[in-house]
Write an enzyme that holds these catalytic residues in place. Structure first.
Site, PDB file in Angstrom:
ATOM      1  CG  HIS A  19     -10.182  -3.902   7.851  1.00 28.94           C
ATOM      2  ND1 HIS A  19      -9.329  -4.555   8.717  1.00 28.94           N
ATOM      3  CD2 HIS A  19     -11.267  -4.694   7.713  1.00 28.94           C
ATOM      4  CE1 HIS A  19      -9.895  -5.695   9.098  1.00 28.94           C
ATOM      5  NE2 HIS A  19     -11.062  -5.796   8.506  1.00 28.94           N
ATOM      6  CG  ASN A  27      -2.207  -0.830   0.897  1.00 29.19           C
ATOM      7  OD1 ASN A  27      -3.051  -0.420   0.111  1.00 29.19           O
ATOM      8  ND2 ASN A  27      -2.302  -2.010   1.494  1.00 29.19           N
ATOM      9  CG  ASN A  72      -6.377   1.007   9.329  1.00 28.31           C
ATOM     10  OD1 ASN A  72      -5.238   0.692   8.976  1.00 28.31           O
ATOM     11  ND2 ASN A  72      -7.251   0.117   9.754  1.00 28.31           N
ATOM     12  NE  ARG A  89       2.568  -0.382  18.677  1.00 30.06           N
ATOM     13  CZ  ARG A  89       2.638  -1.000  19.850  1.00 30.06           C
ATOM     14  NH1 ARG A  89       2.988  -2.265  19.921  1.00 30.06           N
ATOM     15  NH2 ARG A  89       2.342  -0.372  20.966  1.00 30.06           N
TER      16      ARG A  89
HETATM   17  C1  GRF Z   1      -3.319  -4.927   3.822  1.00 28.14           C
HETATM   18  O1  GRF Z   1      -4.111  -6.042   3.522  1.00 28.14           O
HETATM   19  C2  GRF Z   1      -4.126  -3.916   4.596  1.00 28.14           C
HETATM   20  O2  GRF Z   1      -5.459  -3.922   4.244  1.00 28.14           O
HETATM   21  C3  GRF Z   1      -3.946  -4.393   6.009  1.00 28.14           C
HETATM   22  O3  GRF Z   1      -2.624  -4.857   6.082  1.00 28.14           O
HETATM   23  C4  GRF Z   1      -2.178  -5.253   4.791  1.00 28.14           C
HETATM   24  C5  GRF Z   1      -0.934  -4.474   4.511  1.00 28.14           C
HETATM   25  O4  GRF Z   1      -0.326  -4.871   3.316  1.00 28.14           O
HETATM   26  N1  GRF Z   1      -4.250  -3.322   6.932  1.00 28.14           N
HETATM   27  P1  GRF Z   1       0.931  -4.065   2.767  1.00 28.14           P
HETATM   28  O5  GRF Z   1       1.993  -4.064   3.861  1.00 28.14           O
HETATM   29  O6  GRF Z   1       0.481  -2.687   2.409  1.00 28.14           O
HETATM   30  O7  GRF Z   1       1.379  -4.853   1.565  1.00 28.14           O
END
Ligand code: GRF
Length: 220
Positions: free
Chosen positions: A112, A17, A110, A94
């Site tokens: 999810h 991300n 955030n 966290r």
């Molecule tokens: C993603 O699936 C996000 O939705 C969740 O943690 C994961 C993080 O993936 N909160 P990355 O580290 O961005 O590849």
């Protein structure tokens, strides 16, 4: 062109991300500047991604702090020192204490991997498969003091297929996470988000009543 919003990105892992945010900034589709990337884990691959793009990094190991509040205060101090306006949690594993949430009220996002309020917490994709839902997806929301509970900014919906594995579904959802997270931040940068109670109003977007996902599809 919107003003450039100063963001701090918090990670614990792979950082795909984070990568989508870096890519959107570099493609000039996102008016943001990443002041720094902070990880609570020294071996998070996202730190390498940041360095590869000249973004500064910090590692703050939570195990070195006596309490959640002490850790969160140290993070908040760093965010303030770097002039961060919007905190972007991208796989930061966290829970945030009130110390953190109050310091950045309605200025923490955030992502999810579920259509909240369904399947909060860990292993969301596995829970969705086990439940037997036909559509799954992802949510970007503002962070409040409850886990995965704050006002929803944007969601994307994907189909769930009968032969899906957890990995296949997670990958399908992740692809959409990479589209909606930069978009949510851009909406913030453009000043188009207003939190009214539980709801976030988004200024000036067009409605499309026919935009639906039916699963299994009406086609054979
Ligand atoms: C993603 O699936 C996000 O939705 C969740 O943690 C994961 C993080 O993936 N909160 P990355 O580290 O961005 O590849």
């Amino acid at each position: 062109m919107a003003r450039q919003v100063s963001i701090g990105v918090l990670i614990s892992g792979g950082g795909t991300n984070l990568q989508s945010i870096i890519d959107a900034i570099e493609a000039k589709k996102l008016d943001a500047k990443i002041q720094f990337v902070l990880s609570n884990k020294a071996d998070a691959y996202g730190l390498v991604r940041a360095k590869n793009h000249g973004v500064s990094t910090e590692v703050l190991d939570h195990k070195a702090f006596p309490s959640r509040e002490a850790y969160d205060q140290a993070v908040v101090d760093l965010l303030h020192a770097r002039g961060v306006e919007l905190v972007v949690l991208a796989g930061f594993m966290r829970l945030l204490s009130p110390v953190f949430v109050k310091a950045y009220s309605n200025r923490i996002m955030n992502i999810h991997p579920a259509l909240l309020p369904a399947f909060p917490g860990l292993h969301a994709q596995k829970k969705a498969l086990e439940y037997g839902v036909r559509c799954a997806g992802c949510t970007v929301h503002f962070v409040n003091e409850e886990c995965d509970e704050g006002p929803i900014i944007i969601q994307a919906v994907v189909p769930v297929f009968a032969d899906d594995t957890e990995e296949a579904l997670a990958a399908r959802i992740l692809k959409q996470e990479h589209r909606i997270y930069p978009r949510a931040i851009q909406l913030y940068a453009e000043g188009r988000l207003r939190v009214v109670g539980r709801r976030v109003s988004v200024d000036g977007f067009s409605k499309d009543e026919d935009q639906v996902l039916i699963q299994p599809s009406l086609a054979r």
